[in-house]
Design a protein around this motif. Structure first.
Motif, mmCIF file in Angstrom:
data_model
loop_
_atom_site.group_PDB
_atom_site.id
_atom_site.type_symbol
_atom_site.label_atom_id
_atom_site.label_comp_id
_atom_site.label_asym_id
_atom_site.label_seq_id
_atom_site.Cartn_x
_atom_site.Cartn_y
_atom_site.Cartn_z
ATOM 1 N N LEU C 4 1.240 -1.117 0.263
ATOM 2 C CA LEU C 4 0.218 -0.125 0.025
ATOM 3 C C LEU C 4 0.584 1.482 0.027
ATOM 4 O O LEU C 4 0.497 2.401 -1.582
ATOM 5 N N LEU C 5 2.055 1.367 1.180
ATOM 6 C CA LEU C 5 2.741 2.505 0.754
ATOM 7 C C LEU C 5 3.879 2.609 -0.231
ATOM 8 O O LEU C 5 4.053 3.754 -1.071
ATOM 9 N N GLN C 6 4.427 2.022 -0.636
ATOM 10 C CA GLN C 6 4.774 1.492 -2.302
ATOM 11 C C GLN C 6 3.932 2.582 -3.370
ATOM 12 O O GLN C 6 4.271 3.214 -4.259
ATOM 13 N N THR C 7 3.049 1.806 -3.203
ATOM 14 C CA THR C 7 1.596 2.363 -4.465
ATOM 15 C C THR C 7 1.466 3.634 -4.219
ATOM 16 O O THR C 7 1.284 4.449 -5.043
ATOM 17 N N LEU C 8 0.681 3.955 -2.884
ATOM 18 C CA LEU C 8 0.828 5.654 -2.654
ATOM 19 C C LEU C 8 2.393 6.325 -2.858
ATOM 20 O O LEU C 8 1.806 7.361 -4.095
ATOM 21 N N LYS C 9 3.719 5.819 -2.293
ATOM 22 C CA LYS C 9 4.342 6.856 -2.647
ATOM 23 C C LYS C 9 4.578 6.654 -4.718
ATOM 24 O O LYS C 9 4.419 7.408 -5.012
ATOM 25 N N GLY C 265 -2.269 8.884 -11.805
ATOM 26 C CA GLY C 265 -0.872 8.656 -11.354
ATOM 27 C C GLY C 265 -1.748 7.522 -10.052
ATOM 28 O O GLY C 265 -0.607 6.322 -10.644
ATOM 29 N N MET C 266 -2.285 8.019 -9.243
ATOM 30 C CA MET C 266 -2.788 7.452 -8.373
ATOM 31 C C MET C 266 -3.588 5.683 -8.895
ATOM 32 O O MET C 266 -3.295 4.294 -8.810
ATOM 33 N N ILE C 267 -4.278 6.572 -9.918
ATOM 34 C CA ILE C 267 -5.573 5.137 -10.251
ATOM 35 C C ILE C 267 -4.645 3.921 -10.871
ATOM 36 O O ILE C 267 -4.395 2.649 -11.153
ATOM 37 N N GLU C 268 -3.620 4.486 -12.171
ATOM 38 C CA GLU C 268 -2.413 3.522 -12.093
ATOM 39 C C GLU C 268 -2.028 3.211 -11.701
ATOM 40 O O GLU C 268 -1.591 1.179 -12.230
ATOM 41 N N GLN C 269 -1.540 3.401 -10.778
ATOM 42 C CA GLN C 269 0.103 2.569 -9.487
ATOM 43 C C GLN C 269 -1.393 2.203 -8.697
ATOM 44 O O GLN C 269 -0.576 0.751 -8.715
ATOM 45 N N PHE C 270 -2.183 2.277 -8.717
ATOM 46 C CA PHE C 270 -3.483 1.137 -8.388
ATOM 47 C C PHE C 270 -3.767 -0.423 -8.585
ATOM 48 O O PHE C 270 -3.452 -1.047 -7.918
ATOM 49 N N GLY C 271 -3.832 0.328 -9.487
ATOM 50 C CA GLY C 271 -3.955 -0.116 -11.542
ATOM 51 C C GLY C 271 -2.923 -1.648 -10.951
ATOM 52 O O GLY C 271 -3.327 -3.162 -11.211
ATOM 53 N N ALA C 272 -1.673 -1.805 -10.844
ATOM 54 C CA ALA C 272 -1.170 -2.133 -11.348
ATOM 55 C C ALA C 272 -0.750 -2.947 -10.287
ATOM 56 O O ALA C 272 -0.026 -4.878 -10.302
#
Lengths: 397, 255, 308
Positions: C4-9, C265-272
């Motif tokens: 979660l932290l990694q994705t947030l960053k 950016g968030m959507i892409e990273q969380f989706g990934a």
């Protein structure tokens, strides 16, 4: 004011419907006139394969096939970008969808039903004429057009799904959505699995396995090669005929009115959203057909790149240079844009730079493209050119 | 009962109340005028009637049918046609094709018939050519039928816009400043034209006009708008004398 | 938790980059009402110029490890150069088309984009093979929480992007030229009547947008190090996502672009991270379609009324 005309209008019925039903011509001549162009196109297509191919020789016949595919692409994009003035930038996405779908149909049907993915066509689909006892049409020549049609229909359905949300809105959203669509198709195709090589593997994988076994990033190799001059001339001719018949009909005029002034078109009763979506779906259908033709062409390995934006830009260049809205102009531009790099080495090296500059200069100097909405055979195009020549002379005096 | 009835039609853009409680009853074959100083909301009223904007409040009815929430193309289909203040012709299309587009709603034969060139399509094209040709003759534009609309002289473009609106087969015709930019001779001809249009086609006409000569001569009744509100309504003579109207045009008398 | 932290960053660092690029789209759209397709190519140019300047500087000084200030020099150099390019493009290609139909301007923008892409690939310029930018920052880890490492690079990247956005915000809302920009975006003709030098404001907007694009390209180069050829499709995707960010935030709205960039950016990273990484490009466009369906004017945008 013309008094007699006013009296006539007042006395006769202004209702169009009654006028339409009042004039019913005999059925026979109508059928002949509707079908004649199709007969001519079929005849030309047969001639192209039987006579022209021999005259051109292998290299030029191959180039002619590429030109034909590009004509289908450019003319179909003209229906959206030219007629309705909306700007689709993902035409290659539909090309790829049509190519992959029809390719999957011919490949896996041949593999599972006939035990081999090799082409099973006749003389018209490019088999060497010398082959002993070969028929004009083989079993594959039934499969191929059916596959093209399926590819076109799937492509049209996707066109509907993309067009509906983006064409409701005014503005340039379609451009960005379609550009994204093409890129998504590219990414999705890259994720597909390897193509199944044997009938047994295909049987085992089932329909779903076959539908996802499209070669992935490596491309969909091994498709049966059916695309010949016959098929290309046939479909290029039909595409142009359909586009022309649409352009000179109620639906086509509605499309052009949307491009000229959307608000006025709406005020005149044109359902602008429906008109735009129809144009988009038809264009997607023919792009799908073109994709099928391209996928089954000798020397082509259909790959994810074919869905990418660079391919879409190629088609846009043809449409813009030909004149946004001119069918013959788009076809002509398809010929020139395809052939020029083959003939001029300098053009081949700096191809995209030259075309990019051409786009910019065209928009600044002759914004309607070479022909505008007019066709090569329109009298007023030539009259216009002639008059301009005359007035230039007059100005010199 | 009146043909076109608007009741309490209001529209604001952000904080600006462009039109407030607009009301109108236009009878069959009526020839009414809508006047008011610049920015009074006249064109906005047209846009509200024809569905270009959606009214915040109020209703519009044509021949008893509710138009209020319909899209502009449906409203045109119900029989409300208009011209535009800043001419909006289909410039690249030929003069006759401009009219053919306006016949769109009356063309039952669509794309399949066109692609297959069925008998219905051919009959439709013939009928369109005949009807639109006749309309062009009436408006004195027949000789220019195949020219591009944008190449027409200004006066002809104004007339073509009226012809195009009539081609939709309307019950009510809305004309937005038809005399704008015309010389006195053209204005005189326009007056005859508008009357003939009303009589020949049996239409009701509502027109926005700044030229008081045209308005007072043509219109049976006049509605005056100021700051989005109807400040007067009645026959020309009565409206002319209305102190509120004089104030709106000339400013309040010095105290 | 780590994930979660990694994705947030990742979402924040990537999102701030998208936001930076989205600003250029939104500013030009706000004033001229067209999609400047060549904007993403300015980003690419910024990345390649950063690489070129960094490489040249290092060679000139004959050192391998760059001092800390060099990054700033490279950034400013790339921004100035790209600003000049943006100015030239606007003057030569877009200005002659002021008042032309939107379609023509759009086509011209596509032409400019193609021109930049393919000129950049000439062997005399950047060529067709990917290159690596010299390391401008030491690979220091500032903070580790579990497996998640916050690197100097991340902080500098996001920090620069945010600093530039704050500067832009100040410029647009608190200076005279910013007021002129907003007026021009509201109505070009009225702004001109009010004595605002509209042409100069438009030029200025292009220069500003191009400079932000250059900064975006520089930060991209810092983050990913390997820079691909100018006509590579990954650049087009980058531009598209930034544009989607502008649309999601409300096109023409400066704050909307920042919000949209972060969201994308968030959507892409969380989706990934939580769905499938190979489909990360697909999520962004699904969002675009949804926004167009539900709220076409974007999160912070106002519905526009067309004058008839």
């Amino acid at each position: 004011m013309n008094g007699r005309a006013w009296k006539n209008m007042a006395s006769s019925d202004a209702n169009l419907l009654s006028l339409i039903t009042a004039s019913r011509p005999g059925a026979a001549p109508t059928l002949l006139r509707s079908a004649l162009p199709v007969v001519v196109i079929v005849a030309l297509a047969v001639m192209a394969q039987v006579v022209l191919k021999g005259l051109l020789g292998g290299y030029y016949a191959d180039l002619a096939i590429t030109i034909g595919v590009n004509i289908v692409l450019a003319v179909s994009l003209t229906i959206v970008n030219g007629f309705t003035g909306q700007f689709s930038m993902g035409h290659a996405g539909f090309l790829a969808v049509g190519g992959y779908v029809s390719g999957a149909v011919t490949y896996y049907f041949s593999l599972t039903q006939w035990g081999s993915a090799a082409a099973a066509g006749g003389r018209l689909s490019g088999m060497p004429l010398s082959t002993e006892g070969l028929a004009w049409l083989g079993a594959g020549d039934v499969l191929f057009p059916v596959a093209l049609l399926i590819g076109g229909l799937v492509s049209a359905l996707l066109g509907l799904a993309v067009g509906l949300p983006s064409l409701r809105l005014r503005g340039d959203y379609l451009a960005i959505v379609t550009l994204g669509f093409g890129e998504i198709i590219r990414v999705v195709i890259q994720q597909s699995g390897p193509a199944l090589k044997t009938p047994e593997a295909a049987e085992q994988a089932g329909v779903l396995g076959m539908a996802t076994g499209l070669g992935g990033a490596l491309g969909f190799g091994g498709l049966p090669k059916y695309t010949s001059l016959f098929w290309v001339v046939l479909f290029a001719g039909l595409t142009m005929l359909v586009a022309y018949r649409i352009k000179t009909s109620t639906s086509g005029r509605a499309m052009l009115s949307v491009r000229e002034d959307e608000i006025a078109a709406e005020a005149m009763g044109v359902n602008t959203t429906r008109t735009k979506v129809w144009a988009f779906v038809i264009a997607a259908f023919f792009a799908g057909i073109a994709g099928g033709l391209y996928a089954h062409k000798l020397g082509v390995a259909l790959g994810p790149v074919d869905a990418g934006f660079q391919r879409s830009f190629d088609i846009i260049i043809m449409v813009v240079l030909g004149g946004l809205g001119s069918i013959s102009g788009a076809a002509l531009a398809a010929v020139v844009v395809t052939m020029l790099p083959e003939y001029l080495r300098a053009v081949a090296d700096y191809r995209m730079i030259i075309f990019a500059l051409a786009l910019i200069l065209m928009m600044i100097l002759r914004p309607k493209g070479l022909l505008g909405v007019r066709e090569v055979w329109d009298a007023d195009l030539w009259r216009g050119l002639f008059r301009r020549g005359k007035s230039a002379k007059g100005g010199g005096k | 009962m009146s043909l076109l009835i608007a009741q309490g039609v209001s529209k604001s853009f952000g904080g600006l109340k462009a039109v407030q409680g607009f009301a109108l009853e236009l009878p069959e074959r009526g020839l009414y005028g809508l006047i008011g100083p610049n920015g009074a909301g006249k064109t906005t009223v047209f846009n509200l009637l024809t569905g270009v904007y959606r009214p915040d409040e109020g209703t519009v009815k044509l021949a008893g049918r509710e138009l209020t929430r319909l899209r502009p193309n449906r409203i045109a289909g119900e029989g409300l046609a208009r011209t535009f203040q800043n001419i909006r012709l289909f410039g690249e299309l030929s003069v006759i094709d401009n009219l053919k587009v306006a016949c769109h709603l009356r063309c039952p034969h669509g794309m399949p018939a066109a692609v297959l060139r069925l008998a219905g399509h051919r009959a439709q094209e013939r009928a369109l050519a005949e009807r639109c040709g006749r309309l062009l003759e009436m408006f004195g534009l027949a000789s220019r039928a195949h020219e591009q609309a944008r190449n027409l002289p200004y006066g002809d473009q104004r007339r073509l816009e009226i012809a195009r609106a009539i081609a939709t087969g309307p019950k009510v015709l809305l004309l937005d400043e038809p005399a704008a930019g015309m010389n006195p001779q053209e204005k005189k001809e326009l007056r005859t034209l508008i009357r003939s249009v009303r009589d020949t086609f049996g239409l009701a006409v509502l027109l926005i006009e700044h030229d008081m000569g045209v308005v007072m001569d043509l219109c049976e009744r006049i509605t005056v708008l100021d700051y989005g509100k109807v400040i007067a309504h009645g026959p020309p003579e009565q409206v002319q004398k209305d102190p509120k109207v004089i104030e709106a045009y000339l400013g309040a008398p010095a105290a | 938790m780590d994930q979660l932290l990694q994705t947030l960053k990742d979402g924040v660092t990537l999102g701030s980059l998208y936001a930076l690029i989205a600003l250029g789209y939104t500013m030009v759209y706000g004033i001229l009402k067209f999609i400047n397709f060549a904007h993403s190519d300015i980003v690419v140019l910024g990345a390649w110029l950063s690489l070129t300047i960094a490489a040249k500087l290092l060679a000139l000084m004959g050192i391998v490890d760059p001092p800390a200030w060099m990054g700033a020099v490279v950034l400013v150099g790339a921004m100035v150069a790209c600003g000049a390019v943006g100015f030239t493009i606007e003057r030569l290609a877009y200005k002659p088309l002021r008042g032309a139909p939107r379609l023509n301007v759009l086509i011209t923008a596509i032409g400019v984009s193609l021109l930049l892409q393919n000129t950049g690939q000439l062997s005399a310029l950047f060529g067709t093979s990917p290159r690596r930018i010299p390391d401008l920052l030491p690979d220091t880890t500032l903070l580790s929480i579990g497996q998640v490492q916050l690197k100097l690079l991340d902080v500098v990247g996001a920090g620069t992007a945010i600093a530039l956005m704050v500067a832009l915000e100040w410029l647009v809302f608190h200076t005279k030229i910013g007021r002129a920009m907003r007026a021009t975006s509201h109505n070009v003709n009225v702004a001109a009547l009010m004595g605002i030098p509209v042409n100069r404001i438009i030029s200025f907007t292009f220069v500003l947008g191009s400079m932000l694009a250059a900064a975006g390209g520089f930060l991209w180069a810092l983050k990913y190090q390997t820079i691909k050829q100018t006509a590579d499709s990954s650049w087009v995707l980058l531009g598209l996502k930034a544009f989607v960010a502008a649309v999601v935030g409300g096109i023409g709205n400066v704050r909307g672009a920042m919000l949209g960039g972060l969201a994308i950016g968030m959507i892409e990273q969380f989706g990934a991270a939580y769905l499938s990484s190979s489909m990360k490009d697909v999520y962004v466009f699904t969002i675009l379609i949804l926004v167009l369906l539900v709220r076409p004017s974007g999160l912070l945008g106002k519905a526009t009324i067309e004058k008839v």
